[in-house]
Design a protein around this motif. Sequence first.
Motif, short mmCIF file in Angstrom:
data_model
loop_
_atom_site.label_atom_id
_atom_site.label_comp_id
_atom_site.label_asym_id
_atom_site.label_seq_id
_atom_site.Cartn_x
_atom_site.Cartn_y
_atom_site.Cartn_z
N GLU A 513 20.39 47.97 38.88
CA GLU A 513 21.64 48.74 38.91
C GLU A 513 22.71 47.85 39.52
OE1 GLU A 513 21.07 52.14 41.36
OE2 GLU A 513 20.67 50.98 43.17
N LEU A 514 23.97 48.22 39.32
CA LEU A 514 25.07 47.41 39.85
C LEU A 514 25.36 47.83 41.28
CD1 LEU A 514 27.18 45.24 39.38
CD2 LEU A 514 28.70 46.99 38.46
N ASP A 515 24.96 46.98 42.23
CA ASP A 515 25.22 47.19 43.65
C ASP A 515 26.35 46.23 44.04
OD1 ASP A 515 25.28 47.00 46.44
OD2 ASP A 515 23.15 47.48 46.63
N ILE A 516 27.54 46.76 44.21
CA ILE A 516 28.72 45.90 44.42
C ILE A 516 28.59 45.05 45.68
CG2 ILE A 516 31.20 45.92 44.93
CD1 ILE A 516 31.46 48.25 42.97
N GLY A 517 28.15 45.65 46.78
CA GLY A 517 28.01 44.90 48.03
C GLY A 517 27.03 43.76 47.88
N SER A 518 25.87 44.04 47.29
CA SER A 518 24.85 43.01 47.08
C SER A 518 25.36 41.90 46.18
CB SER A 518 23.60 43.66 46.47
OG SER A 518 22.69 42.69 46.02
N LEU A 519 26.09 42.27 45.13
CA LEU A 519 26.59 41.28 44.18
C LEU A 519 27.64 40.37 44.83
CD1 LEU A 519 26.98 39.93 41.50
CD2 LEU A 519 28.26 41.92 40.69
N SER A 549 26.18 48.25 57.03
CA SER A 549 26.57 49.50 56.37
C SER A 549 26.51 49.39 54.85
CB SER A 549 27.98 49.92 56.80
OG SER A 549 28.96 49.11 56.17
N LEU A 550 26.56 48.15 54.36
CA LEU A 550 26.46 47.93 52.91
C LEU A 550 25.00 47.84 52.45
CD1 LEU A 550 29.26 45.19 52.59
CD2 LEU A 550 29.40 47.55 51.76
N GLY A 551 24.09 47.99 53.42
CA GLY A 551 22.68 47.91 53.08
C GLY A 551 22.19 46.49 52.90
N LEU A 552 22.92 45.53 53.48
CA LEU A 552 22.56 44.12 53.34
C LEU A 552 21.93 43.62 54.63
CD1 LEU A 552 25.84 42.90 51.61
CD2 LEU A 552 23.67 43.45 50.50
N GLU A 569 36.63 44.88 51.55
CA GLU A 569 37.81 45.56 52.11
C GLU A 569 39.04 45.34 51.21
OE1 GLU A 569 37.39 47.70 54.13
OE2 GLU A 569 36.36 47.14 55.97
N TRP A 570 39.16 44.15 50.64
CA TRP A 570 40.27 43.84 49.74
C TRP A 570 40.26 44.78 48.54
CZ3 TRP A 570 44.74 41.53 49.17
CH2 TRP A 570 45.18 41.13 47.92
N MET A 571 39.07 45.02 47.98
CA MET A 571 38.96 45.93 46.84
C MET A 571 39.20 47.38 47.24
SD MET A 571 35.88 44.54 44.44
CE MET A 571 34.64 44.63 45.71
N ASN A 572 39.10 47.66 48.52
CA ASN A 572 39.40 49.01 49.03
C ASN A 572 40.85 49.12 49.50
OD1 ASN A 572 36.92 50.26 48.49
ND2 ASN A 572 36.00 49.34 50.30
#
Length: 690
Positions: A513-519, A549-552, A569-572
Amino acid sequence: MENIPDNIKTIIKETYPYIKEMNPAQKAVVESGYLKNESNYIIAIPTASGKTVLGVMAALQSILNGGKAVYAAPLISIQNEKVKEFKKFEEHGISVGRHPSSSDLSIMVFESFDALTRFSWNTLRDVDTIIIDEFHMIGEFSRGPTLECAITRAKIINPKMRIVALSATLNNMKEIQEWLECEVVEHDYRPVPLTKEVLNTEMFSTKNKNDVVCKIVEESIENNSQALSFVSTRRFTESLADYVADKIGKKIAKEDKEKFQIVSDKILEVPEKKGSLPTSTCLRLAECCKNGTAFHHAGLFNEQKEIIEDEFRAGNLLMITATPSLMYGVNLPSRSVIIRDYTRWTAQGPQSIPVFDYEQMSGRAGRPQYDNEGYSYLIAKSLDEAYELQDKYVNGEVEDTNSKLIENKDAVYKQIIAQIASSLANNPVEIQEFFNKTFYGHQMTNNEHMSAFAEESLKYEIENALEFLIANGIIQATPEGLKVTGIGNLIAKSNYAVETAVKLKEYANQMEELDIGSLIYQLALTPDLPLISFKGRKSKDPVREKIASLGLFAVDIGNSEATTVSLIEWMNERNEYEIENAYYVYAASTRRSAYEASLLIRFLKNILEVLGKYSYSKNLDYLSARLYYGTKEDLIPLVLGIKRLGRKKARSLVKTFGEDLRPYTEKQLQKIDGIGPKLAKKIKEYSNNL
């Protein structure tokens, strides 16, 4: 100028009106028959002695005879500078650009020229002359192998192309001359004589090197001149600029204070225009500029670096402090060059800089048309250390320039892939034949100590590289010979490291699955993403907590983790000020990192599609756009659909009017700060077409 053809002379005189006649170094080159024959050349003369004009003459000669020329430079900053400089040739009907397919004179970075030799053979065969700026970088670890292999391939594909290499003096010139099959003109003329000195703190009754720098800057104030100071780290550029600004503040004339204040104001306008409050780094830089000093490093906004460079050239700053990387960057000469630190941080700890780098930094001293003499000051802590530095750097010999091709494993992999992908080789023997023609191959076979086992040594390196590339599915053996796979072809057409492609391919194979933080974290672990670094030694706990908090999971918290958190944070939609304050990082480099990350996402998308995985394509397109624009997902249609809207105005629109903008008039839309009549019209057209 009498030995220069009239048509070239006219263009040179109009483009460079300050050149009334050739200097002794330039005369020596022209009188050698440089413009009368088609021989390859190495022109080795000191910095600021007019190498660029000599290179331009050869380029103009080819173009005026109906051909094309390429001017290759190591850095984008130099490329940009030369594009601006050479645009004046367009007044004479010569088109100037960044690629020979659309320009008579194209300015390319080494990597772009390398790509030309791999996949654009017809265009390469149209190039009659290539001018290589900073040719001595052929011995540098990262860019050197790219340059030497591009030259090697160009000589194979277009043997009639003339090569003109512009260089500082090279110690093993005969060896390089034999490889390049060229004529050499060396000359020691400098338009501004250079005095090299080693100073020490004891001479000034202090223990602090910064006090010595202050004394030099104070002398510069009296002489109405400028100084460029090199230190070893980004943090030191800031602390030295701070220190000097504080010490000299009371010695600056009122009219200069007013001039410096204007520069300071310009520095603070940059983040404001980008929708961010000034970061602490911006504020620190602006404070330094008030007293005529500035620091210059990768943690600043690009626009701020340009302001510093332009204002320094205009005489509106007294001193710039920089890391040694600036010695290869844009042209920033000054009367005095101060080398405060002669060490550089490496993976093995602090290492002394080579004599070659000392010469390069010293060569920045002395401004043609302004100074009668340039001064280079190397600073030691004690008298004993000063004697050692005098022997090593001032009286010492420049090191030999040696190929770093085999030392750079990634370069070996990429060049093998390039040879196979471009159909120049399809077996180990043909690959070895290519490597034998490189500068590395020439050095090995012509070295009395290495020649006996040069062939076996090279064969061993190639076999190991092929084994790695086959094992990672980048090339494959077929009945017709070696072929690149789909992944290999992607690598060949990119400038990414093989390590990056392997990491992303492994990640793609494991994706469920697409995990943004992991990627994003995976991208930050590749060598191709510019990292956002920590500022000083402040607590890393905020980054550690965000990573968790990102599960990393991360054992150590370093720049890769800081980059991951900053990009999330930039994407947020957090701005540089907020990111810097939250995580103590150089957030001004976030935009550059986010841009490169957006391109890497596209590269990953291509890898996935080669692997037959198409289900992630749309989401990856959105993620790439989010990184590029710095927005949450809901704004992507708006910022993509309306040019120059940007995330701040887009968010204000949605907050004020909601997602459906059709009911609102252009006049109502203009109530949003930053939206004028033209932009309001574009927004209305976009919303009506939905």
